[in-house]
Scaffold this motif. Structure first.
Motif, PDB file in Angstrom:
ATOM      1  N   THR A  74       0.829  -1.198   0.000  1.00  0.00           N
ATOM      2  CA  THR A  74       0.000   0.000   0.000  1.00  0.00           C
ATOM      3  C   THR A  74       0.868   1.253   0.000  1.00  0.00           C
ATOM      4  N   ILE A  75       1.906   1.263   0.789  1.00  0.00           N
ATOM      5  CA  ILE A  75       2.812   2.410   0.827  1.00  0.00           C
ATOM      6  C   ILE A  75       3.459   2.614  -0.538  1.00  0.00           C
ATOM      7  N   PHE A  76       3.932   1.542  -1.143  1.00  0.00           N
ATOM      8  CA  PHE A  76       4.539   1.664  -2.470  1.00  0.00           C
ATOM      9  C   PHE A  76       3.529   2.124  -3.510  1.00  0.00           C
ATOM     10  N   ALA A  77       2.289   1.670  -3.418  1.00  0.00           N
ATOM     11  CA  ALA A  77       1.256   2.088  -4.376  1.00  0.00           C
ATOM     12  C   ALA A  77       0.952   3.573  -4.233  1.00  0.00           C
ATOM     13  N   VAL A  78       0.881   4.070  -3.012  1.00  0.00           N
ATOM     14  CA  VAL A  78       0.613   5.499  -2.800  1.00  0.00           C
ATOM     15  C   VAL A  78       1.774   6.346  -3.321  1.00  0.00           C
ATOM     16  N   VAL A  79       2.993   5.932  -3.014  1.00  0.00           N
ATOM     17  CA  VAL A  79       4.165   6.676  -3.488  1.00  0.00           C
ATOM     18  C   VAL A  79       4.243   6.642  -5.010  1.00  0.00           C
ATOM     19  N   ALA A  80       3.998   5.489  -5.613  1.00  0.00           N
ATOM     20  CA  ALA A  80       4.042   5.376  -7.071  1.00  0.00           C
ATOM     21  C   ALA A  80       2.960   6.224  -7.719  1.00  0.00           C
ATOM     22  N   THR A  81       1.778   6.282  -7.119  1.00  0.00           N
ATOM     23  CA  THR A  81       0.708   7.116  -7.659  1.00  0.00           C
ATOM     24  C   THR A  81       1.106   8.589  -7.601  1.00  0.00           C
ATOM     25  N   GLN A  82       1.712   8.997  -6.516  1.00  0.00           N
ATOM     26  CA  GLN A  82       2.133  10.394  -6.386  1.00  0.00           C
ATOM     27  C   GLN A  82       3.257  10.747  -7.364  1.00  0.00           C
ATOM     28  N   LEU A  83       4.173   9.826  -7.588  1.00  0.00           N
ATOM     29  CA  LEU A  83       5.327  10.130  -8.439  1.00  0.00           C
ATOM     30  C   LEU A  83       5.062   9.927  -9.928  1.00  0.00           C
ATOM     31  N   PHE A  84       4.297   8.896 -10.287  1.00  0.00           N
ATOM     32  CA  PHE A  84       4.191   8.499 -11.686  1.00  0.00           C
ATOM     33  C   PHE A  84       2.788   8.608 -12.272  1.00  0.00           C
ATOM     34  N   ALA A  85       1.866   9.292 -11.615  1.00  0.00           N
ATOM     35  CA  ALA A  85       0.482   9.360 -12.107  1.00  0.00           C
ATOM     36  C   ALA A  85       0.392  10.081 -13.450  1.00  0.00           C
ATOM     37  N   VAL A  86       1.269  11.020 -13.719  1.00  0.00           N
ATOM     38  CA  VAL A  86       1.192  11.792 -14.961  1.00  0.00           C
ATOM     39  C   VAL A  86       2.144  11.265 -16.029  1.00  0.00           C
ATOM     40  N   THR A  87       2.772  10.128 -15.797  1.00  0.00           N
ATOM     41  CA  THR A  87       3.686   9.553 -16.772  1.00  0.00           C
ATOM     42  C   THR A  87       2.899   9.088 -17.989  1.00  0.00           C
ATOM     43  N   MET A  88       3.408   9.427 -19.158  1.00  0.00           N
ATOM     44  CA  MET A  88       2.722   9.037 -20.399  1.00  0.00           C
ATOM     45  C   MET A  88       2.903   7.542 -20.641  1.00  0.00           C
ATOM     46  N   TYR A  89       1.920   6.962 -21.331  1.00  0.00           N
ATOM     47  CA  TYR A  89       2.016   5.553 -21.678  1.00  0.00           C
ATOM     48  C   TYR A  89       3.176   5.353 -22.631  1.00  0.00           C
ATOM     49  N   GLY A  90       3.860   4.245 -22.441  1.00  0.00           N
ATOM     50  CA  GLY A  90       5.008   3.953 -23.286  1.00  0.00           C
ATOM     51  C   GLY A  90       5.138   2.467 -23.480  1.00  0.00           C
ATOM     52  N   GLN A  91       6.381   1.998 -23.474  1.00  0.00           N
ATOM     53  CA  GLN A  91       6.642   0.587 -23.742  1.00  0.00           C
ATOM     54  C   GLN A  91       6.152  -0.304 -22.609  1.00  0.00           C
ATOM     55  N   ARG A  92       6.327   0.087 -21.368  1.00  0.00           N
ATOM     56  CA  ARG A  92       5.947  -0.748 -20.233  1.00  0.00           C
ATOM     57  C   ARG A  92       4.669  -0.292 -19.542  1.00  0.00           C
TER      58      ARG A  92
END
Length: 123
Positions: A74-92
């Motif tokens: 849960t902690i990793f999911a919250v941090v990832a949402t905060q850091l990478f929510a606006v990342t554009m779709y790409g290869q992965r």
């Protein structure tokens, strides 16, 4: 001792009947009774009884481990949402693996933990 022979006979009969009737459910149900043979081992080999009792005694403590893992994910999911929510779709990253919301972040993190390096090919 004769009871175990009757159990083995019933398992063999149920499995054969399941194959004759082409009913996999009946066959698998009969095969499930083979686990009762472990009970017979408990009477024959006392060390097996000790191992099984230890395993059964440790099951309630596994809940604590699962709770800790859920907390870490849960902690990793919250941090990832905060850091990478606006990342554009790409290869992965794409519609099935993204960090747009908490739910999709949690699923993506579970995919990464489950599959390791090849996580993008799991969905």
């Amino acid at each position: 001792r004769d009871g175990w022979r009757v159990l083995d006979l019933m398992v063999a009969f149920g499995t054969s009947l399941g194959y004759i009737l082409q009913n996999n459910t009946a066959s698998q149900f009969a095969k499930g009774f083979r686990l009762l043979r472990v009970v017979r081992l408990l009477r024959i080999f006392p060390p097996v009884r000790i191992i099984l009792e230890t395993l059964l005694a440790s099951i309630p403590q596994l809940g604590n481990v699962v709770l800790l893992l859920v907390l870490v994910y849960t902690i990793f999911a919250v941090v990832a949402t905060q850091l990478f929510a606006v990342t554009m779709y790409g290869q992965r990253l794409g519609p099935t693996a993204s960090f747009d919301s908490f739910g999709s972040s949690m699923l993506t993190i579970l995919m990464i933990v489950q599959a390791g390096d090849e996580w993008q090919g799991t969905w």
